[in-house]
Design an enzyme around this catalytic site. Structure first.
Site, mmCIF file in Angstrom:
data_model
loop_
_atom_site.group_PDB
_atom_site.id
_atom_site.type_symbol
_atom_site.label_atom_id
_atom_site.label_comp_id
_atom_site.label_asym_id
_atom_site.label_seq_id
_atom_site.Cartn_x
_atom_site.Cartn_y
_atom_site.Cartn_z
ATOM 1 N N HIS A 54 -12.221 3.504 -0.396
ATOM 2 C CA HIS A 54 -12.369 2.484 0.663
ATOM 3 C C HIS A 54 -13.194 1.285 0.181
ATOM 4 O O HIS A 54 -13.764 0.554 0.990
ATOM 5 C CB HIS A 54 -13.120 3.045 1.902
ATOM 6 C CG HIS A 54 -12.338 4.012 2.735
ATOM 7 N ND1 HIS A 54 -12.963 4.981 3.494
ATOM 8 C CD2 HIS A 54 -11.020 4.154 2.961
ATOM 9 C CE1 HIS A 54 -12.057 5.688 4.149
ATOM 10 N NE2 HIS A 54 -10.867 5.201 3.827
ATOM 11 N N ARG A 76 -2.353 -2.059 -3.628
ATOM 12 C CA ARG A 76 -3.531 -1.210 -3.470
ATOM 13 C C ARG A 76 -3.363 -0.003 -4.396
ATOM 14 O O ARG A 76 -2.344 0.676 -4.359
ATOM 15 C CB ARG A 76 -3.642 -0.725 -2.029
ATOM 16 C CG ARG A 76 -4.774 0.260 -1.890
ATOM 17 C CD ARG A 76 -4.758 0.947 -0.549
ATOM 18 N NE ARG A 76 -5.823 1.922 -0.492
ATOM 19 C CZ ARG A 76 -5.737 3.086 0.131
ATOM 20 N NH1 ARG A 76 -4.625 3.423 0.745
ATOM 21 N NH2 ARG A 76 -6.744 3.911 0.142
ATOM 22 N N GLU A 95 -8.605 -4.938 5.067
ATOM 23 C CA GLU A 95 -8.327 -4.575 3.679
ATOM 24 C C GLU A 95 -7.155 -5.362 3.098
ATOM 25 O O GLU A 95 -7.195 -5.785 1.949
ATOM 26 C CB GLU A 95 -8.042 -3.067 3.588
ATOM 27 C CG GLU A 95 -9.295 -2.238 3.787
ATOM 28 C CD GLU A 95 -8.998 -0.778 4.088
ATOM 29 O OE1 GLU A 95 -8.557 -0.491 5.214
ATOM 30 O OE2 GLU A 95 -9.209 0.054 3.208
ATOM 31 N N ARG A 133 -10.260 15.941 7.313
ATOM 32 C CA ARG A 133 -10.987 16.392 6.113
ATOM 33 C C ARG A 133 -12.379 16.885 6.507
ATOM 34 O O ARG A 133 -13.020 16.314 7.379
ATOM 35 C CB ARG A 133 -11.134 15.255 5.106
ATOM 36 C CG ARG A 133 -9.818 14.818 4.521
ATOM 37 C CD ARG A 133 -10.022 13.761 3.443
ATOM 38 N NE ARG A 133 -8.867 12.886 3.408
ATOM 39 C CZ ARG A 133 -8.941 11.572 3.272
ATOM 40 N NH1 ARG A 133 -10.095 10.965 3.128
ATOM 41 N NH2 ARG A 133 -7.845 10.859 3.260
ATOM 42 N N ASN A 168 0.876 -1.168 0.000
ATOM 43 C CA ASN A 168 0.000 0.000 0.000
ATOM 44 C C ASN A 168 0.921 1.228 0.000
ATOM 45 O O ASN A 168 1.444 1.619 1.044
ATOM 46 C CB ASN A 168 -0.880 -0.039 1.258
ATOM 47 C CG ASN A 168 -1.838 1.129 1.327
ATOM 48 O OD1 ASN A 168 -1.774 2.050 0.511
ATOM 49 N ND2 ASN A 168 -2.713 1.090 2.303
#
Ligand code: ADP
Length: 409
Positions: free
Chosen positions: A179, A90, A383, A240, A7
């Site tokens: 996601h 990823r 994940e 965010r 990742n």
């Protein structure tokens, strides 16, 4: 089969080596601040983790360090690189081209590069990871697992923005989501926990970590999700803003004399829990401060839970009901207080949190009351495991195809 899951972020490289037969993580780690003087490399599992100060000018060098640590040193996981059978990468943005994970070839690399316009830092980082693997592990099969592909099932009414259509045609401006790997895993596990066919369920999956997103999955198909063209949209997050009145952007530019990229930075890195509390993007610190009476921390807490609550309402309306709501990631899995606030007042919708079960910790669990019409589930997301599993499946399929072709020739 051992799969190396990578990742790559703009300045980081996270990895796990996973054995699919035994479903065990053989090693994991992260290279951080790649390209800076303060670069560091953490390698190992839990208490065996070691931190190595190491120079790494770029992702290529970081990759070299990762592979060294996997085959040598105190926390080595395998004897040689031959024991790594495949690599799963990823990739954040797969655009309209990829509605599933794919074996990486030159075409895939070209498209990931083309899509970097939509996710500049992330897709470029993924490409660096792919190039480094080609150099260090030549010939090993590699698979790209996209954050966006799960949401390619969204209908145009869900993914289009009400702005001039030509902008969609010219720049492909639309909702892509993010996601997706996590939401796919949560939906699949929810069906297993509920012991119902996946295709019969209406699910709302909430990934509440530093980044936060929520999805509506109707009869096995993702029909809406909160992240948009970029991961800035939707829920309030750690740093965010999530969705705000778009006119605020130009207002800030005019009144604070900021450039477009400065406002982009402000909304991505200085907003959310951090922006409101002025304390931290970490919900634990915000919780402590709010319990000590800090009013802005209290406000941040309430805004965050309200943001999730509003999306749950939207998605119940979109699907005409819901069978189960799933919570996951750092906040969803661990914060009983946030879960209590999110579900407070939803009893008239048949959603009843069991306050005692809500306090329990660890693992997959049901936290709604026995008579709640809608089940509330907590599922730790996996994940990396999903990336490893996709890689395993795709590589197996392609090897089987090659054997079949060889047998026919
Ligand atoms: P990411 O992978 O997106 O960086 P995580 O899924 O690790 O993020 O989630 C990080 C968030 O989870 C942080 O805001 C952190 O404070 C929160 N978190 C983790 N454990 C707890 C806890 N016990 N109580 C409240 N918040 C928690």
């Amino acid at each position: 089969m051992n799969v190396l899951v990578l990742n790559a972020g703009s300045s980081s490289l996270k990895y796990q080596l996973v054995n699919l037969e035994t479903k065990t993580v053989l090693a994991k780690g992260i290279c951080e601040r790649v390209g800076s003087k303060e670069a560091s490399h953490k390698h190992g599992i839990d208490e065996n983790e070691i931190v190595i100060d190491a120079e790494m000018a770029d992702h290529n060098q970081a990759m070299g360090l990762v592979l060294d640590a996997l085959v040598s040193g105190p926390n080595k996981a395998v004897d040689s690189l031959d024991e790594i059978d495949a690599v799963g990468h990823r990739v954040v943005q797969g655009g309209k081209y990829f509605d599933r994970s794919v074996l990486i070839d030159d075409y895939v690399i070209e498209k990931i590069d083309e899509l970097a316009e939509l996710a500049p830092l992330h897709n470029k980082a993924a490409l660096m990871g792919i190039e480094a693997c080609r150099a260090y592990l030549p010939g090993k099969p590699m698979v790209a697992v996209f954050d966006t592909s799960y949401f390619q099932t969204l209908a145009p009414k869900a993914y289009m923005y009400p702005i001039p259509y030509e902008l969609y045609e010219k720049h492909a401006i639309r909702k892509y989501g993010a996601h997706g790997t996590s939401h796919r895993y949560l939906a699949e596990r929810a069906a297993v926990m509920l012991d119902e066919p996946f295709d019969d369920l209406k699910l709302i999956t909430c990934h509440l970590g530093n980044g936060c997103s929520i999805s509506a999955i109707d009869h096995g198909i993702a029909v809406d999700t909160s992240m948009g063209l970029t991961p800035l949209d939707g829920l309030m997050m750690g740093t965010r803003s999530g969705a705000i009145d778009p006119a605020i952007v130009t207002f800030i530019m005019d009144h604070e004399d900021m450039s477009a990229s400065e406002v982009n930075d402000l909304l991505n890195k200085k907003s959310g829990l951090l922006g409101i509390s002025g304390i931290s993007n970490d919900l634990r610190s915000v919780r402590t401060a709010s319990e000590e009476g800090d009013e802005r921390a209290q406000l941040a807490y309430e805004m965050y839970s309200n943001s999730v609550k509003k999306y749950i309402g939207q998605y119940i309306a979109v699907m005409g009901g819901v069978d189960a709501i799933v919570l996951s990631a750092g906040v969803g899995e661990n914060c009983d207080k946030m879960r209590r606030l999110i579900f407070a007042g939803l009893q008239p919708l048949g959603i009843v949190l069991d306050l005692e079960k809500n306090k329990a910790r660890g693992g997959e669990r049901t936290i709604s009351t026995d008579d709640s019409a809608v089940q509330i589930l907590v599922i730790p997301t996996e994940e990396e495991y999903m990336i490893a599993r996709d890689t395993f499946d795709i590589v197996h399929e392609s090897l089987a195809g090659r054997d079949a072709a060889a047998a026919l020739s």
